[in-house]
Design a protein around this motif. Structure first.
Motif, PDB file in Angstrom:
ATOM      1  N   ARG A 144    -112.489 -54.020 -62.415  1.00 58.92           N
ATOM      2  CA  ARG A 144    -113.846 -53.739 -61.951  1.00 58.92           C
ATOM      3  C   ARG A 144    -114.561 -52.749 -62.860  1.00 58.92           C
ATOM      4  N   ARG A 145    -113.875 -51.750 -63.322  1.00 54.81           N
ATOM      5  CA  ARG A 145    -114.510 -50.716 -64.150  1.00 54.81           C
ATOM      6  C   ARG A 145    -113.890 -50.731 -65.547  1.00 54.81           C
ATOM      7  N   ILE A 146    -114.751 -50.927 -66.550  1.00 55.92           N
ATOM      8  CA  ILE A 146    -114.301 -51.039 -67.936  1.00 55.92           C
ATOM      9  C   ILE A 146    -114.958 -49.937 -68.767  1.00 55.92           C
ATOM     10  N   LEU A 147    -114.143 -49.294 -69.581  1.00 52.59           N
ATOM     11  CA  LEU A 147    -114.646 -48.312 -70.536  1.00 52.59           C
ATOM     12  C   LEU A 147    -114.721 -48.970 -71.911  1.00 52.59           C
ATOM     13  N   VAL A 148    -115.931 -48.981 -72.500  1.00 51.39           N
ATOM     14  CA  VAL A 148    -116.151 -49.523 -73.839  1.00 51.39           C
ATOM     15  C   VAL A 148    -116.291 -48.356 -74.808  1.00 51.39           C
TER      16      VAL A 148
END
Length: 432
Positions: free
Chosen positions: A28-32
């Motif tokens: 659900r939560r992605i760090l780019v």
């Protein structure tokens, strides 16, 4: 990102996939993480339209600070960045204390096996070559989601197992406390471990192999100049056996002659002993008809005439009695007999033996003779006889302590596996 790095376009990343689709995985939560603002915006915009919550970081240090504060599911990080590169970020991130697992994908143009191995060594889960193929990106994220699903399912299972183990431990602790109290109560059945009757002494040993056991020993006055003593071994171990010993103790109570089935009232209000074989027969009927227990028990019940040293006894499947004479010799007495509680209407026999001055008569449980050494060899009567002769100078409780010590040595320190009990009567007419 280095100047030579290739960029991906929004169209390249999104392809033809529908906008707003929520993937069936836990990501659900992605760090780019990328030092190129344009590349970050392209990836972030595409991932946001797919339903992901996206956080951006321009440097490895900034990303690491976010990782310390935020809960993440997946990290997409460029490998080549100024300062802390993607490889160093991955290694530093894996060193952070975290409860859940985060999937880490490195974006790189490196294709040699050495670089890939280096990335795996520091904790990267996957690699995505640049320029990014949209289908491959989606597939890699889905693959990461499957890994996270399994990890979180395993984590939840572990939590459930830990919670269940905690409940079991709590129940065990409660049961353990109850068993400790039960042990105290069972030991209280042997209210008096030694009594000097003048011409005879009687000593008792009761040592369950667990918290509680199925052995019982005791003695009681059985009329003028007569002492009754017995050794009982209930089949099995544990609570059920211990409960039956408590019931049997009430039938052979020293404190309540009116309820002791081994005694009968005389016209003058005194009590005399009943023949031991008749007591065994009545106990057999009680166990089969009234108590209706699945257990049976073996027993030796004897009466000693304190004036003459004559002993009348009934053996009901119990190990043979043994006489340890004053000169240090031993002789075993008995013919087996039928255990109590196996056959309705069973009959039992009695026999008489004569004790001389200084003789000691022992009724003991099979925990002694069936003690096994490290090779599985039983002590048997011969070995038990040797232990008695070896310790013949000790008396009463000291003799019991030495026998238990020698049994422990014979077994090589192994758990004895069975209860130990013994009643010993020493005839000493010269002390009258």
């Amino acid at each position: 990102m280095s100047a030579a790095a290739s960029y991906v376009t929004d169209t390249e990343v999104t392809g033809a996939e529908p906008v707003g689709v929520t993937l069936p995985n836990p990501v659900r939560r992605i760090l780019v993480v990328d030092d190129s603002r344009a590349q970050r915006r392209i990836l972030s915009s595409s991932l946001s339209r797919q339903g992901y919550e996206v956080i951006e970081a321009a440097t490895g240090d900034e990303a690491l600070a976010i990782c310390r504060e935020q809960d993440l599911d997946l990290i997409l990080s460029d490998w080549m960045m100024p300062g802390m590169d993607g490889l160093e970020l991955c290694e530093a991130f894996r060193a952070l204390p975290r409860e859940g697992y985060v999937y880490f994908i490195l974006l790189t143009s490196k294709t040699d096996k050495g670089a890939v191995a280096q990335g795996l060594d520091v904790g990267a889960d996957d690699f995505l070559a640049k320029p990014v193929n949209p289908d491959e990106l989606r597939a890699r994220i889905n693959a990461g989601g499957r890994i996270l699903s399994m990890e979180r399912e395993l984590h939840q299972t572990n939590r459930l197992v830990s919670s269940t183990l905690a409940e079991i431990q709590s129940l065990y602790n409660s049961l353990d406390r109850d068993l400790i109290e039960a042990r105290k109560m069972q030991q209280s059945l042997v209210r008096e471990k030694y009594r000097d009757m003048g011409t005879a002494e009687v000593s008792l040993l009761l040592k369950p192999c667990g918290h509680v056991g199925g052995d019982l020993v005791g003695f009681f006055e059985a009329g003028p100049d007569k002492l009754a003593f017995y050794s009982i071994d209930v089949s099995g171990h544990g609570i059920a056996s211990a409960l039956l010993t408590a019931r049997l103790a009430s039938y052979l109570s020293d404190g309540s002659p009116a309820h002791n089935i081994a005694l009968e009232a005389s016209l003058d209000g005194s009590y005399t002993s009943r023949p031991p074989e008749l007591v065994a027969k009545e106990l057999n009927a009680l166990l089969l008809n009234d108590i209706q227990s699945e257990h049976y028990f073996t027993m030796l019940l004897g009466y000693i005439d304190l004036k003459t040293g004559a002993v009348d006894l009934s053996q009901c499947g119990h190990p043979n009695a043994v006489v340890l004479s004053q000169d240090g010799n031993t002789r075993f007495v008995g013919d087996g007999g039928m255990p109590i509680g196996l056959i309705d209407g069973a009959t039992f026999q009695s026999q008489r033996l004569q004790l001389g001055p200084g003789d000691r008569l022992l009724f003991y449980s099979d925990g002694f003779t069936e003690c096994a050494d490290s090779q599985g060899r039983l002590l048997d009567e011969d070995g038990f006889s040797k232990l008695l002769v070896k310790n013949r100078d000790a008396t009463n409780e000291n003799l019991f302590d030495l026998l238990v010590w020698d049994l422990d040595a014979y077994s090589g320190g192994q758990d004895l596996g069975d209860d130990l009990s013994c009643v010993m009567v020493t005839y000493k007419p010269d002390c009258a």
